[in-house]
Design an enzyme around this catalytic site. Structure first.
Site, PDB file in Angstrom:
ATOM      1  CB  SER A  47      -1.189   0.136   1.417  1.00 13.64           C
ATOM      2  OG  SER A  47      -0.189   0.650   2.475  1.00 13.64           O
ATOM      3  CB  SER A  49      -0.163   3.787   4.441  1.00  9.14           C
ATOM      4  OG  SER A  49       0.678   3.043   4.775  1.00  9.14           O
ATOM      5  CE  LYS A 110      -0.287   2.127   8.888  1.00  9.67           C
ATOM      6  NZ  LYS A 110      -0.481   2.448   7.440  1.00  9.67           N
ATOM      7  CB  SER A 202      -1.437   6.657   6.520  1.00  9.52           C
ATOM      8  OG  SER A 202      -0.992   5.825   7.282  1.00  9.52           O
TER       9      SER A 202
END
Length: 256
Positions: A47, A49, A110, A202
């Site tokens: 992804s 994010s 993250k 995100s």
């Protein structure tokens, strides 16, 4: 009789070769398991994010020893561990892989933004930690896609966290995105507040129903280096396309 002895000798040699091959395969699998469990584990980025720090199609190594070991350091979380052993706490600004607290099985990646005891808040797109705005400098635009998949130029900023870690963030929706204004989050003891660098695209700790605060035990490891990277939508197994689909400039670059 002589022919029978020759046949039996050939059979034993063949059986011995098969056993040696099986031993080598088992040994290789054990070594790979040890490396994956205690040293480095490969992950790919599915992804956007963490754009622009990490791109869809990046493959990276995560160091398993950076934060010590918990049950989630082991395949399928089978190890009967409570908490962490040989624990070392993450630093603000680390990019870390963790198990999603909601199911303790889905891998997320993250950036560590809030440490235990911190307060975190977004005000008009500006990150605030412990009541103070985090330094943010406009550095131009970044070519990305909007919510409908159209190519757009979005604002890019250099953000410098308390402690000095500096990284680039993008604001797809400017400073009026859904999570650009929040209430004050208070990070509980033994937990961390995680966010993506692509702030308006995100799902992270700002969304308490989906992610929320991440327990220390759920951390898997720290992202260290990109060892392979291929264009979004390209197939890695099509090696004949690599000359124009591999992002050569990203190979073996450290993750910061």
């Amino acid at each position: 009789m002589e022919r029978a002895r020759v046949d039996q000798s050939a059979k034993k040699t063949s059986e011995g070769g098969v056993l040696e091959t099986v031993k080598v395969v088992i040994q290789a699998l054990l070594i790979a398991l040890v490396v994956r469990t205690f040293l480095f584990q490969p992950f790919n980025i599915p992804s956007g994010s963490l754009i622009p720090t990490l791109l869809i199609g990046d493959y990276l190594f995560v160091s398993k020893y950076s934060y010590g070991y918990s049950r989630y350091s082991f395949p399928f979380g089978l190890a009967p561990l409570s908490g962490r052993v040989w624990a070392s706490e993450p630093k603000r600004g680390d990019i870390a892989v963790f198990k999603l607290p909601k199911d303790n099985s889905t891998d997320y990646i993250k950036r560590v933004i809030g440490l235990p005891g911190d307060t975190v808040q977004m005000i008009d797109g500006v990150l605030h930690i412990n009541g103070q705005p985090v330094k943010r400098e406009r550095i131009g635009n970044y070519r990305s896609q909007d919510a409908w998949g159209r190519d757009v130029e979005v604002p890019a900023y250099r953000e410098t966290l308390p402690g000095g870690v500096s990284h680039v963030i993008v604001e797809r929706d400017g400073d009026r995105g859904y999570w650009d204004n929040t209430y004050v989050y208070k990070v509980p003891p033994g937990h961390y507040f995680m966010m993506g660098d692509n702030r308006d695209n995100s799902t992270d700790s700002r969304d308490e129903s989906s992610v929320g605060y991440v327990p220390f035990a759920n951390l898997v490891g720290r992202a260290e280096i990109i060892f392979f990277s291929i264009d979004e939508g390209a197939s890695g197994w099509k090696v004949w396309e690599w000359p124009w689909t591999v992002r050569w400039s990203r190979l073996f670059t450290p993750v910061k």
